[in-house]
Design an enzyme around this catalytic site. Structure first.
Site, short mmCIF file in Angstrom:
data_model
loop_
_atom_site.label_atom_id
_atom_site.label_comp_id
_atom_site.label_asym_id
_atom_site.label_seq_id
_atom_site.Cartn_x
_atom_site.Cartn_y
_atom_site.Cartn_z
N GLU A 146 0.83 -1.21 0.00
CA GLU A 146 0.00 0.00 0.00
C GLU A 146 0.86 1.26 0.00
O GLU A 146 0.62 2.22 -0.75
CB GLU A 146 -0.89 0.03 1.25
CG GLU A 146 -1.98 -1.01 1.29
CD GLU A 146 -1.57 -2.30 1.98
OE1 GLU A 146 -0.35 -2.63 1.98
OE2 GLU A 146 -2.44 -2.99 2.51
N ARG A 158 3.51 -1.23 15.60
CA ARG A 158 2.41 -0.66 16.39
C ARG A 158 2.90 0.04 17.65
O ARG A 158 2.10 0.54 18.43
CB ARG A 158 1.38 -1.74 16.71
CG ARG A 158 1.94 -2.99 17.36
CD ARG A 158 0.93 -4.13 17.35
NE ARG A 158 1.48 -5.39 17.81
CZ ARG A 158 2.12 -6.27 17.05
NH1 ARG A 158 2.31 -6.00 15.77
NH2 ARG A 158 2.56 -7.40 17.54
N HIS A 206 -26.02 7.17 22.25
CA HIS A 206 -27.26 7.17 21.48
C HIS A 206 -27.22 6.08 20.42
O HIS A 206 -27.94 6.14 19.43
CB HIS A 206 -27.47 8.55 20.87
CG HIS A 206 -27.54 9.61 21.92
ND1 HIS A 206 -28.70 9.93 22.59
CD2 HIS A 206 -26.56 10.36 22.50
CE1 HIS A 206 -28.43 10.86 23.51
NE2 HIS A 206 -27.14 11.12 23.47
O1 F6P Z 1 5.79 0.00 8.48
P1 F6P Z 1 5.54 -1.10 7.51
O2 F6P Z 1 6.69 -2.04 7.41
O3 F6P Z 1 5.13 -0.55 6.17
O4 F6P Z 1 4.35 -1.97 8.06
C1 F6P Z 1 3.08 -1.43 8.24
C2 F6P Z 1 2.22 -2.30 9.12
O5 F6P Z 1 2.03 -3.57 8.53
C3 F6P Z 1 2.01 -4.58 9.54
O6 F6P Z 1 3.16 -5.31 9.43
C4 F6P Z 1 0.83 -5.46 9.39
O7 F6P Z 1 0.59 -5.81 8.08
C5 F6P Z 1 1.97 -3.79 10.85
O8 F6P Z 1 2.47 -4.50 11.91
C6 F6P Z 1 2.76 -2.58 10.49
O9 F6P Z 1 2.58 -1.54 11.40
#
Ligand code: F6P
Length: 545
Positions: free
Chosen positions: A210, A266, A382
């Site tokens: 992504e 995280r 609500h």
């Molecule tokens: O910082 P990166 O390596 O792009 O990963 C993004 C996120 O994808 C994950 O590995 C989960 O898919 C998370 O633990 C992490 O925060």
């Protein structure tokens, strides 16, 4: 049975869970219950008196923690031992907020100098951008920051910036793009001027589909709008632990902020992943955020278990999950700035404790991480609070509220606070049939109608909640609050004997997604998968149903 469920403490807790009086009775028989079951630390006050717990419950839970070597496990984390055993990594997000004077060894090396150098590099960058010295390719100052990242490389920066809105530099606007859905980045780009926009690409691995795709799209947009390849360095910076890959991708080496394997995604907002936060609130406030978290680290590492906020919160949540079959936990923030916090805690806890085998690979025979969800009060009152009050599921709740508002207008905050406290009271005491009937005494309903309606108005009560208060939402109190939840997650993982720091569960979906992507782009229709997957892929290829 696992050793945990076989243990005499576990068995004692199980028996004890069936013998706790209703909370109404616990309060009625002990006027000092709040004093005994509340504590303050790091600018936070925790009231845990509205829980299904007696002194005996707490003694048993603390004994469970001790039996699980919780104290030794806490020490091991802070000392940089390889507690993420499946990935062979230390877990040292706490080092990111330690003081410069500390020395913390990971893999034989003191990591604090590197942490401090990175903070200094962030400081230089923040000063340069916010003073207007950092110029875009046409010589204009930066007005818009776009954070590109996902998961931990997105939620922390987004939600902390949102929470600290009153501290923002008024000259800067900040946007985030996470989803690979082209709509997300397209809608953002419509708002932006390439001459004054700075993209921060955040990816620990520098391999997340992504984030790479969104960054390429942003770069194409920048080039299509008039920027040259040689201008990219003025508009793209990256935060990653994979510096080589970022350089290969075309990010200027000077524009790369490092992070390290010993920081989980995280748990990374305290690292340079927090750069968008630092740009918005300034480095002094960013350091105050770190310092609030550091105070909570000190508390967690040093307070006895019986006076330890993350330990108490972790144990109480485990109490309901393992002995009352509670399958979810709701976080309710009574502060609009904290509206994103439930989603942040959701990733933190569910990615950490959504596990089914112990460290040595044994299948667990007890529930691990619950579903974490929530939202902002009073909106939820609500909507889903109905189920909290009268549904069949037991859902322990955390209520979080600052005593002072950043926007003290009229009676707003008094009303907000009264709703917050009123909800915890209603959940605890409920309403009996006789009380419901008495409320209907003056109505025009017939006697049989009153009896029926009273049944519908009964609320069993005895629903547990914690209330967390702070004077005001500041960088420091927010830092302490987030660190509190990080450590609460750790406590539970330690007792369940699971690895809270890996995330293998997300891998299979990623791999299969890549395989499907290849099939979507292949010359032939897909026929090698299960019938459903083949059909879905082929319908997609046709572009119509
Ligand atoms: O910082 P990166 O390596 O792009 O990963 C993004 C996120 O994808 C994950 O590995 C989960 O898919 C998370 O633990 C992490 O925060």
């Amino acid at each position: 049975m696992t050793l945990l469920t076989q243990s005499s403490i576990w068995q004692a807790l199980s028996t004890h869970s069936k013998n706790i009086p209703h909370m109404r009775e616990l309060f009625a028989t002990d006027a000092a219950r709040f004093n005994k079951m509340s504590l303050s630390s790091c600018g936070l006050l925790l009231d845990y008196s509205k829980n299904r717990a007696t002194a005996e419950t707490l003694d048993l839970l603390f004994a469970l923690a001790s039996n699980s070597q919780l104290e030794a496990k806490i020490k091991a984390m802070f000392a940089g031992e390889i507690i993420n055993t499946t990935e062979k990594r230390a877990v040292l997000h706490t080092a990111l907020r330690s003081t410069a004077e500390q020395s913390i060894i990971a893999e034989g090396q003191d990591i604090i100098p590197e942490v401090q150098q990175t903070l200094d590099k962030m400081q230089g960058f923040v000063n340069s951008v916010t003073s207007g010295n950092w110029k875009g390719y046409t010589g204009k100052a930066i007005t818009d920051i776009v954070g590109i990242g996902i998961g931990g490389s997105f939620l922390g920066p987004k939600i902390v910036s949102q929470a600290l809105r009153p501290y923002w530099n008024p000259e800067l606007k900040c946007h985030f793009v996470a989803n690979v859905d082209g709509t997300s980045i397209s809608e953002k780009l419509k708002l932006l001027d390439p001459e004054t926009t700075l993209f921060i690409m955040s990816s620990k691995s520098f391999g997340t589909q992504e984030t790479l795709t969104n960054t390429l799209t942003a770069r194409d947009w920048f080039l299509a709008k008039g920027g040259l390849q040689s201008d990219v360095a003025k508009h793209f910076v990256a935060v990653t632990s994979n510096v080589a890959k970022a350089t290969d991708f075309g990010i200027d080496a000077d524009n790369i902020f490092p992070m390290w394997d010993w920081v989980g995604g995280r748990y990374s907002l305290w690292s340079a992943i927090g750069l968008p936060i630092a740009l918005l609130i300034g480095m002094d406030n960013f350091r105050a955020l770190l310092s609030g978290a550091h105070q909570m680290d000190e508390h967690f590492a040093n307070a006895p278990l019986t006076e330890n906020m993350p330990v108490i919160m972790g144990l109480l949540s485990l109490w309901y999950g393992n002995f009352f079959n509670a399958q979810s936990h709701v976080v309710l923030t009574y502060d609009h700035y904290l509206r994103g916090l439930p989603a942040y805690f959701q990733q933190l806890d569910m990615e950490s404790n959504g596990k089914s085998v112990t460290l040595n690979g044994t299948n667990v025979d007890y529930s691990t991480g619950p579903v974490i969800w929530g939202g902002e009060g009073t909106n939820g009152q609500h909507a889903y609070h109905q189920l909290l009050h009268q549904g069949t599921a037991l859902i322990p709740a955390d209520f979080i509220m600052p005593l002072q508002s950043h926007n003290p207008i009229g009676e707003h905050h008094d009303q907000l606070a009264s709703n917050c406290f009123g909800q915890t009271q209603a959940l605890m005491q409920g309403r009996t049939f006789d009380e419901a009937l008495a409320e209907l005494a003056n109505s025009t309903l017939s006697e049989s109608e009153k009896q029926l309606i009273a049944k519908h108005k009964v609320m069993p009560g005895n629903k547990p909640s914690n209330t967390l208060l702070m004077d005001k939402l500041t960088p420091s109190t927010l830092g302490a609050l987030i660190a509190l939840y990080e450590h609460r997650t750790f406590v539970q993982g330690a007792i369940w004997d699971i690895n809270s720091f890996d995330q293998w569960g997300v891998e299979l979906g990623k791999n299969l997604g890549n395989d499907v992507l290849a099939r979507i782009g292949a010359e032939q229709d897909s026929d090698a998968l299960d019938a459903s997957s083949n059909a879905l892929i082929n319908l997609y290829r046709q572009g119509k149903i």
